[in-house]
Design a protein around this motif. Structure first.
Motif, PDB file in Angstrom:
ATOM      1  N   ARG A   1       0.821  -1.211   0.000  1.00  8.26           N
ATOM      2  CA  ARG A   1       0.000   0.000   0.000  1.00  8.26           C
ATOM      3  C   ARG A   1       0.852   1.257   0.000  1.00  8.26           C
ATOM      4  O   ARG A   1       0.428   2.301  -0.513  1.00  8.26           O
ATOM      5  CB  ARG A   1      -0.910  -0.028   1.234  1.00  8.26           C
ATOM      6  CG  ARG A   1      -2.058   0.959   1.187  1.00  8.26           C
ATOM      7  CD  ARG A   1      -3.017   0.707   2.332  1.00  8.26           C
ATOM      8  NE  ARG A   1      -4.184   1.572   2.247  1.00  8.26           N
ATOM      9  CZ  ARG A   1      -5.216   1.501   3.083  1.00  8.26           C
ATOM     10  NH1 ARG A   1      -5.208   0.604   4.054  1.00  8.26           N
ATOM     11  NH2 ARG A   1      -6.229   2.325   2.944  1.00  8.26           N
TER      12      ARG A   1
ATOM     13  N   ASP B   1       1.418   1.817  -3.643  1.00  6.62           N
ATOM     14  CA  ASP B   1       0.142   2.139  -4.298  1.00  6.62           C
ATOM     15  C   ASP B   1      -0.266   3.583  -4.058  1.00  6.62           C
ATOM     16  O   ASP B   1      -0.672   4.304  -4.974  1.00  6.62           O
ATOM     17  CB  ASP B   1      -0.963   1.214  -3.786  1.00  6.62           C
ATOM     18  CG  ASP B   1      -0.833  -0.192  -4.349  1.00  6.62           C
ATOM     19  OD1 ASP B   1       0.085  -0.411  -5.154  1.00  6.62           O
ATOM     20  OD2 ASP B   1      -1.642  -1.052  -3.974  1.00  6.62           O
TER      21      ASP B   1
ATOM     22  N   ARG C   1      -5.570  -3.533  -9.613  1.00 10.25           N
ATOM     23  CA  ARG C   1      -5.727  -3.941  -8.212  1.00 10.25           C
ATOM     24  C   ARG C   1      -6.614  -2.967  -7.451  1.00 10.25           C
ATOM     25  O   ARG C   1      -7.375  -3.381  -6.570  1.00 10.25           O
ATOM     26  CB  ARG C   1      -4.355  -4.036  -7.534  1.00 10.25           C
ATOM     27  CG  ARG C   1      -4.448  -4.649  -6.150  1.00 10.25           C
ATOM     28  CD  ARG C   1      -3.118  -5.054  -5.608  1.00 10.25           C
ATOM     29  NE  ARG C   1      -2.257  -3.931  -5.303  1.00 10.25           N
ATOM     30  CZ  ARG C   1      -1.109  -4.045  -4.648  1.00 10.25           C
ATOM     31  NH1 ARG C   1      -0.683  -5.232  -4.275  1.00 10.25           N
ATOM     32  NH2 ARG C   1      -0.376  -2.989  -4.409  1.00 10.25           N
ATOM     33  N   VAL C   2      -6.560  -1.684  -7.781  1.00 11.78           N
ATOM     34  CA  VAL C   2      -7.458  -0.721  -7.162  1.00 11.78           C
ATOM     35  C   VAL C   2      -8.907  -1.051  -7.510  1.00 11.78           C
ATOM     36  O   VAL C   2      -9.811  -0.963  -6.674  1.00 11.78           O
ATOM     37  CB  VAL C   2      -7.094   0.711  -7.603  1.00 11.78           C
ATOM     38  CG1 VAL C   2      -8.152   1.698  -7.155  1.00 11.78           C
ATOM     39  CG2 VAL C   2      -5.737   1.110  -7.035  1.00 11.78           C
TER      40      VAL C   2
ATOM     41  N   ASN D   1     -10.230  -4.046  -5.551  1.00  8.99           N
ATOM     42  CA  ASN D   1     -10.268  -3.871  -4.094  1.00  8.99           C
ATOM     43  C   ASN D   1     -11.573  -4.423  -3.525  1.00  8.99           C
ATOM     44  O   ASN D   1     -12.653  -4.153  -4.049  1.00  8.99           O
ATOM     45  CB  ASN D   1     -10.137  -2.379  -3.767  1.00  8.99           C
ATOM     46  CG  ASN D   1      -9.901  -2.135  -2.291  1.00  8.99           C
ATOM     47  OD1 ASN D   1     -10.637  -2.620  -1.442  1.00  8.99           O
ATOM     48  ND2 ASN D   1      -8.865  -1.377  -1.985  1.00  8.99           N
TER      49      ASN D   1
ATOM     50  N   ASP E   1     -13.319  -3.522  -1.216  1.00  6.38           N
ATOM     51  CA  ASP E   1     -14.274  -2.472  -0.850  1.00  6.38           C
ATOM     52  C   ASP E   1     -15.242  -2.153  -1.979  1.00  6.38           C
ATOM     53  O   ASP E   1     -16.334  -1.632  -1.732  1.00  6.38           O
ATOM     54  CB  ASP E   1     -13.521  -1.195  -0.449  1.00  6.38           C
ATOM     55  CG  ASP E   1     -12.718  -1.381   0.826  1.00  6.38           C
ATOM     56  OD1 ASP E   1     -13.019  -2.316   1.584  1.00  6.38           O
ATOM     57  OD2 ASP E   1     -11.778  -0.600   1.055  1.00  6.38           O
ATOM     58  N   ASN E   2     -14.846  -2.471  -3.228  1.00  7.47           N
ATOM     59  CA  ASN E   2     -15.728  -2.200  -4.369  1.00  7.47           C
ATOM     60  C   ASN E   2     -16.795  -3.271  -4.560  1.00  7.47           C
ATOM     61  O   ASN E   2     -17.711  -3.100  -5.367  1.00  7.47           O
ATOM     62  CB  ASN E   2     -14.900  -2.071  -5.657  1.00  7.47           C
ATOM     63  CG  ASN E   2     -13.969  -0.881  -5.624  1.00  7.47           C
ATOM     64  OD1 ASN E   2     -14.290   0.165  -5.064  1.00  7.47           O
ATOM     65  ND2 ASN E   2     -12.797  -1.027  -6.231  1.00  7.47           N
TER      66      ASN E   2
END
Length: 607
Positions: A244, A247, A393-394, A397, A399-400
């Motif tokens: 992270r 990132d 990768r974002v 995630n 969270d999505n």
């Protein structure tokens, strides 16, 4: 690992294996140029065969049965290392993995996406109420960077690559990526980092008197080769060691780049204007800020208490499109037209920059230079690897709340092949676009306001290839609408850039920690790093990230060092893996949200 080759036959077989693995036609040349003393020769298949190897083949009837079936060079390379090791007593395990160029991970990615490929299309058709507004907004959100970067590239490359090339490349590559990629919610697009590399390559060619386009093509072909092999080999698993820390600095750089381009455009209006009459620059500034603030307001309207949920969702979905069109229309009214606000600069007719042909004369440089092009290609491959995998990768995630899974290796192979095609035609390279990808995810997300937590919660995400394909088809067809695109004011585009850069900041804990450094400790949550570690420890970690961001920006902005910029991104991983563990304990890194991957592979931190 140290490895020695004894004898010409050892060198011959290792070289033959590498050529056979790559499927290179040079394999035949390699066979014909090396001496065959002490070797048998399989005339039927054209494979030299050591007499030592021939003795291992057994009775003559076994040899006949083996010669009756056709063997590819790849199949032979899977078995001859064992014989080579028995004869020489040396270990060749270092090269054996190369005999399986398509890894199990790649095969798993293909199998995983094959199961949902049809639904990737049908889900979009089944939810057109979500798809249509997303297409309309994201068309302008993706069109703006293509035109803006095309305009900048035209200046940096002396009109060698311009707006038309960027529109064609963004559109065609985006359509191909939507069809063949592993994660259709991710987009590829022109990026500031790729543009910096192209600018550096052009500067290098100009200073050394080398033709730009042949070098550009061969750098792209080598990059395509390297990147495709990395994807086939399953190398995307290594991105988990890009933590992270990396990132957040990388995404901070992307966000800063969008905001910088917007501010630089607005500042240019004041610099070029008459000091005694600054009306036009202030009007342009007002248009940009109005576009930015109003777009931020309508996208946040879904969390307000006004109207019902359906109406709020409608405002959020269609609001940005309405604002973009409305601001462009206002600029055509007589009351605003007198200020002569600058609009997008695009050609009147469809043609490539300089009137060149589509196919690049890539044989215009000697063989030695073609081979040397592999060196900058290594740097570009490193940039693509970081940019592409971090962007995807974002998107992936947790969270999505995407449900269909990831396929990083398939994404890399798709981008690698696309890069090769773009290079042959001299079109600008595309790469993973974090900003556009995240806006795509958010545009296809259904949320519901939770009165208990006073936050919006994701209820569903429509994962489809339809939006990406249609959006980029519209971008490619925009070359037929050049007279209408010229009506779009540049300040409106700057306002969209400000919006995209600001949205990318959301969720970046690095930037949040910069802000929280000035917040009173009592007003922070109990699990905040300042509460658990203290302001000094959190501040030190954040300050290191700030210096890394400043270093990246300085290196990228300098024309003489821009071509080496990808190698500097790799330094972030070195700083995280070597320097930070000596300054922070593992418990502190966990509290800062940046655990060391190899120490937590079984703890649920990493997939």
């Amino acid at each position: 690992m140290t490895m020695k080759l004894h004898g010409r036959r050892d060198l011959y077989w290792v070289g033959l294996a590498l050529l056979a693995i790559s499927g290179s036609p040079m394999c035949l040349c390699f066979q014909s140029t090396l001496p065959t003393h002490g070797m048998g020769f399989n005339v039927k298949y054209g494979h030299p065969m050591s007499q030592d190897f021939a003795s291992d083949r057994g009775p003559s009837n076994k040899r006949k049965s083996e010669t009756n079936r056709r063997l590819s060079p790849l199949l032979i390379t899977k078995t001859f290392f064992e014989r080579l090791e028995r004869r020489s007593g040396k270990d060749y395990s270092w090269i054996r993995p190369l005999t399986q160029p398509v890894s199990k991970l790649m095969k798993q990615d293909i199998a995983k996406r094959r199961e949902v490929y049809i639904s990737d299309w049908t889900d979009g058709f089944n939810n057109l109420k979500k798809v249509i507004p997303a297409i309309l907004f994201l068309y302008f959100a993706c069109l703006s960077p293509a035109i803006s970067f095309g305009t900048i590239a035209s200046q940096l490359t002396n009109n060698s690559i311009g707006v038309v090339e960027f529109l064609l490349s963004a559109g065609a590559s985006g359509m191909a990526y939507a069809v063949f990629c592993g994660q259709p919610m991710a987009f590829i697009a022109p990026t500031g980092l790729t543009l910096a590399f192209i600018s550096g390559l052009f500067r290098f060619c100009t200073l050394n008197g080398v033709p730009f386009f042949p070098v550009y093509t061969w750098v792209g072909l080598w990059t395509s080769f390297f990147f495709t092999l990395l994807g086939l080999g399953g190398s995307s698993t290594l991105i988990r060691f890009c933590t992270r820390f990396t990132d957040e600095v990388f995404n901070g750089l992307l966000s800063l780049n969008f905001i910088y381009e917007a501010v630089a455009s607005l500042r240019r209006n004041f610099v070029q204007a008459d000091p005694m009459n600054l009306t036009t620059p202030f009007v342009a500034l007002g248009m940009a800020l109005t576009t930015f603030w109003s777009t931020m307001a309508v996208t946040a309207f879904e969390r307000s208490k006004y109207l019902n949920q359906k109406a709020r969702t409608l405002v959020k979905d269609f609001g940005p499109v309405v604002i973009f069109v409305a601001m462009s229309f206002i600029n055509t009214l007589p009351v605003f037209k007198k200020y002569a606000v600058q609009t997008l600069s695009v050609p009147d007719t469809f043609q490539l920059s300089g009137g060149r042909s589509f196919l690049v004369p890539f044989n215009a440089i000697p063989l030695k230079m073609k081979l040397l092009c592999s060196l900058p290609a290594v740097l570009l491959t490193a940039l693509f690897y970081m940019d592409q995998n971090i962007s995807v990768r974002v998107v992936n995630n947790p969270d999505n709340k995407l449900k269909k899974g990831s396929a990083y290796n398939l994404d890399m192979v798709a981008l690698g092949l696309i890069t090769g095609v773009l290079s042959i035609f001299g079109l600008p390279w595309m790469c993973g676009a974090t900003v556009q990808s995240m806006n795509h995810v958010r545009a296809m997300t259904d949320t519901k306001f939770n009165p208990d937590t006073e936050e919006s919660e994701i209820t569903n995400v429509t994962e489809t290839r339809l939006t990406g394909f249609v959006i980029h088809a519209m971008i490619a067809s925009s070359v037929l609408l050049l007279p209408y695109i010229r009506l779009v004011p540049i300040p409106v585009v700057s306002g969209v850039f400000l919006f995209l850069g600001r949205k990318l900041m959301s969720g970046n804990s690095f930037l949040q920690r910069v802000r929280d450094s000035f917040v009173e400790k009592a007003r922070l949550p109990e699990d905040h790093p300042i509460q658990t570690l203290g302001r000094k420890r959190m501040g030190l970690f954040t300050l290191i990230q700030v210096f890394c961001l400043m270093g990246l920006w300085t290196f990228k902005s300098n024309p003489s060092t821009a071509i080496f910029f990808p190698s500097v991104i790799g330094m972030l991983m070195a700083i995280r893996s070597i320097v930070l563990p000596k300054m922070f304990s593992e418990d502190e890194l966990v509290e800062l949200g940046d655990p060391t991957p190899d120490k937590h592979l079984d703890d649920g931190f990493f997939d």
